[in-house]
Design a protein around this motif. Structure first.
Motif, mmCIF file in Angstrom:
data_model
loop_
_atom_site.group_PDB
_atom_site.id
_atom_site.type_symbol
_atom_site.label_atom_id
_atom_site.label_comp_id
_atom_site.label_asym_id
_atom_site.label_seq_id
_atom_site.Cartn_x
_atom_site.Cartn_y
_atom_site.Cartn_z
ATOM 1 N N PHE A 142 0.856 -1.072 -0.030
ATOM 2 C CA PHE A 142 -0.093 0.063 0.000
ATOM 3 C C PHE A 142 0.959 1.299 0.036
ATOM 4 N N GLY A 143 0.350 2.231 -0.608
ATOM 5 C CA GLY A 143 0.756 3.759 -0.484
ATOM 6 C C GLY A 143 -0.053 4.767 -0.677
ATOM 7 N N GLN A 144 0.080 5.685 0.060
ATOM 8 C CA GLN A 144 -0.690 6.956 0.110
ATOM 9 C C GLN A 144 -0.508 7.615 -1.143
ATOM 10 N N ASP A 145 -1.640 8.063 -1.682
ATOM 11 C CA ASP A 145 -1.796 8.938 -3.074
ATOM 12 C C ASP A 145 -1.223 10.220 -2.981
ATOM 13 N N ARG A 146 -1.851 10.847 -1.946
ATOM 14 C CA ARG A 146 -1.464 12.184 -1.511
ATOM 15 C C ARG A 146 -1.425 12.684 -0.218
ATOM 16 N N PRO A 147 -0.111 12.068 0.467
ATOM 17 C CA PRO A 147 -0.097 12.399 1.917
ATOM 18 C C PRO A 147 -0.402 13.794 2.408
ATOM 19 N N GLN A 148 -1.234 13.923 3.626
ATOM 20 C CA GLN A 148 -1.271 15.103 4.296
ATOM 21 C C GLN A 148 -0.276 15.430 5.259
ATOM 22 N N SER A 149 0.229 16.678 5.265
ATOM 23 C CA SER A 149 1.130 17.319 6.038
ATOM 24 C C SER A 149 0.880 16.787 7.561
ATOM 25 N N PRO A 150 1.756 16.264 8.405
ATOM 26 C CA PRO A 150 3.213 16.157 8.154
ATOM 27 C C PRO A 150 3.805 15.062 7.512
ATOM 28 N N VAL A 151 2.834 14.251 7.013
ATOM 29 C CA VAL A 151 3.363 13.057 6.279
ATOM 30 C C VAL A 151 3.976 13.687 4.737
ATOM 31 N N ALA A 152 4.990 13.211 4.362
ATOM 32 C CA ALA A 152 5.438 13.669 3.265
ATOM 33 C C ALA A 152 5.361 12.255 2.105
ATOM 34 N N ALA A 153 5.537 11.146 2.938
ATOM 35 C CA ALA A 153 5.296 9.827 1.987
ATOM 36 C C ALA A 153 5.108 8.817 3.153
ATOM 37 N N MET A 154 4.198 7.814 2.627
ATOM 38 C CA MET A 154 3.841 6.609 3.464
ATOM 39 C C MET A 154 3.457 5.611 2.615
ATOM 40 N N GLY A 155 3.965 4.440 2.992
ATOM 41 C CA GLY A 155 3.676 3.045 2.360
ATOM 42 C C GLY A 155 4.141 2.122 3.153
ATOM 43 N N GLY A 156 3.834 0.827 2.527
ATOM 44 C CA GLY A 156 4.056 -0.436 3.337
ATOM 45 C C GLY A 156 3.536 -1.744 2.944
ATOM 46 N N HIS A 216 6.054 -0.310 7.454
ATOM 47 C CA HIS A 216 5.869 0.995 7.258
ATOM 48 C C HIS A 216 7.171 1.621 6.595
ATOM 49 N N THR A 217 7.212 2.277 5.636
ATOM 50 C CA THR A 217 8.268 3.328 5.183
ATOM 51 C C THR A 217 7.585 4.561 4.917
ATOM 52 N N TYR A 218 8.266 5.742 5.700
ATOM 53 C CA TYR A 218 7.438 6.778 5.465
ATOM 54 C C TYR A 218 8.345 8.159 5.699
ATOM 55 N N ALA A 219 8.250 9.464 5.323
ATOM 56 C CA ALA A 219 8.955 10.375 5.541
ATOM 57 C C ALA A 219 8.207 11.561 5.937
ATOM 58 N N ALA A 220 8.601 12.635 6.545
ATOM 59 C CA ALA A 220 7.988 13.797 7.386
ATOM 60 C C ALA A 220 8.556 14.716 6.574
ATOM 61 N N VAL A 221 7.269 15.860 6.366
ATOM 62 C CA VAL A 221 7.457 17.099 5.849
ATOM 63 C C VAL A 221 8.444 18.079 6.763
ATOM 64 N N GLU A 262 10.649 16.964 16.015
ATOM 65 C CA GLU A 262 9.676 16.978 16.562
ATOM 66 C C GLU A 262 8.318 16.261 15.527
ATOM 67 N N THR A 263 8.626 16.545 14.328
ATOM 68 C CA THR A 263 7.564 15.977 13.490
ATOM 69 C C THR A 263 7.928 14.403 13.257
ATOM 70 N N LEU A 264 9.074 13.944 13.296
ATOM 71 C CA LEU A 264 9.409 12.677 12.989
ATOM 72 C C LEU A 264 8.978 12.060 14.290
ATOM 73 N N GLY A 265 9.042 12.748 15.591
ATOM 74 C CA GLY A 265 8.557 12.076 16.584
ATOM 75 C C GLY A 265 6.960 11.833 16.670
ATOM 76 N N TRP A 266 6.362 12.709 16.192
ATOM 77 C CA TRP A 266 4.834 12.597 16.167
ATOM 78 C C TRP A 266 4.570 11.392 15.090
ATOM 79 N N LEU A 267 5.258 11.338 13.962
ATOM 80 C CA LEU A 267 4.694 10.407 13.157
ATOM 81 C C LEU A 267 5.220 8.946 13.864
ATOM 82 N N GLU A 268 6.357 8.875 14.318
ATOM 83 C CA GLU A 268 7.038 7.521 15.077
ATOM 84 C C GLU A 268 5.998 7.061 15.914
ATOM 85 N N LYS A 269 4.995 8.049 16.980
ATOM 86 C CA LYS A 269 4.216 7.612 17.648
ATOM 87 C C LYS A 269 3.135 6.953 17.079
#
Length: 347
Positions: free
Chosen positions: A114-128, A145-150, A155-162
């Motif tokens: 799976f992979g998100q088409d248009r990720p919403q901030s703070p997600v820059a990319a999300m799949g898995g 999961h493989t992801y990247a943060a805007v 702080e943003t990476l910590g939010w996404l990791e949680k």
């Protein structure tokens, strides 16, 4: 519905979900966000085909996964597998997010990427990927999961990791419980509907259902309402409901509103007798007005049946009790919506 205390949709206890440490890979070019890879696994006491079927049927995910509040297919893969598109709404760190994803379903290998088409901030990319494999105890499920943060800041990476870790653990624990019940043939989920024809327009009736903050004045069984709408069409509705025995209970729901045809919701805080409660208000025009359907799908919390209904109660009695209680309230709402839209309520 009478109860001793409300129930929140926390994941069931039991299966051990194992999360591997996340790894970060720097971006290929200067300024690219780092890529984060993480994996979670759980052993499920059910056959691999049973587990895979639950993962493939996205529209039932709100009944299985606590974070998922609504899901719908935009393009569905055939039975033999293939690409598909879907839209999901889910809670994350106390908020509600929605996105569209593409999936590639492979029933033979029991893999779903799976992979998100248009990720919403703070997600820059999300799949898995979901991978279901045979194991001595039934099946092993691997969720990656493989992801990247805007912005790529700490702080943003910590939010996404949680968010990713919390949702992954909740989903895998709930998947294991749902697969165990399905393998055992336990019928804890059921759906029922009430409907009413109203001589008005869909827009008028939808307005009554959408503006739930006014229900305290309009519906006799509603004692208190608090409604917020931080995202257009996504509401958080907290409500105290009076019951037939004179008591009351508190529910908290996420509602996805699509004017003027539907409102889908999932309760985040449910009565003690229910593990899950999802529902919909569906409006269909005809040449005489509009038909409104109130649909409920619930999963019983079987461990609470004796506590709520008495030591001699069984699942059959619990189903009848829930059908009567929820149907009574939704039918009362339909009648008030009819009186309002047809101009006889004065509300």
């Amino acid at each position: 519905m009478s109860q001793t205390s409300p129930r929140t949709t926390t994941p069931p206890t039991g299966p051990d979900v194992v999360g591997s440490p996340s790894t970060r890979t720097p971006g290929e070019r200067p300024g690219d966000p780092a890529r984060v890879d993480v994996a979670h696994t759980v052993t499920v006491p059910a056959a691999p085909d049973v587990v895979f079927a639950l993962l493939a049927d996205v529209e039932r995910w709100p009944l299985i996964f606590p974070p998922t509040v609504h899901a719908r297919f935009l393009e569905r893969a055939p039975d033999e597998g293939g690409p598909e598109r879907l839209q999901l709404w889910a809670t994350a760190n106390g908020g509600v997010r929605t996105w569209t994803s593409r999936r590639l379903v492979d029933p033979v290998r029991r893999r779903i990427s799976f992979g998100q088409d248009r990720p919403q901030s703070p997600v820059a990319a999300m799949g898995g990927e979901w991978i279901v494999s045979p194991a001595d105890a039934g099946s092993e499920v691997l969720l990656t999961h493989t992801y990247a943060a805007v912005g790529d800041d700490a702080e943003t990476l910590g939010w996404l990791e949680k968010a990713v870790d919390g949702n992954s653990r909740a989903e895998l624990a709930a998947l294991a419980e749902a697969a165990r019940e399905k393998e055992a043939g336990l019928e804890t989920a059921f759906t029922f509907r009430d409907s009413l024809h109203i001589e008005s327009t869909a827009a008028e009736v939808y307005g009554f259902l959408d503006r739930a903050e006014r229900w305290e004045q309009r519906l006799p069984h509603v004692a208190r309402v608090r409604l917020t709408e931080d995202l257009p069409g996504v509401q958080i509705l907290e409500m105290d409901t009076r019951t037939a025995d004179g008591s009351s209970h508190t529910t908290r729901s996420v509602r996805m509103c699509r004017a003027p045809r539907s409102i889908h919701y999932k309760q985040l805080v449910t009565p003690a007798l229910l593990r899950v409660h999802t529902g919909s208000w569906l409006l269909t025009d005809d040449d005489r007005g509009v038909t409104v359907v109130a649909e409920h799908t619930v999963v019983l919390e079987t461990a609470a049946v004796a506590q709520v209904l008495g030591p001699d109660a069984d699942v059959r009695q619990a189903r009848a009790f829930v059908r009567d209680a929820l149907g009574r309230n939704s039918s009362a709402t339909l009648r008030q919506a009819k009186a309002f839209a047809e101009g006889t309520s004065g509300a």
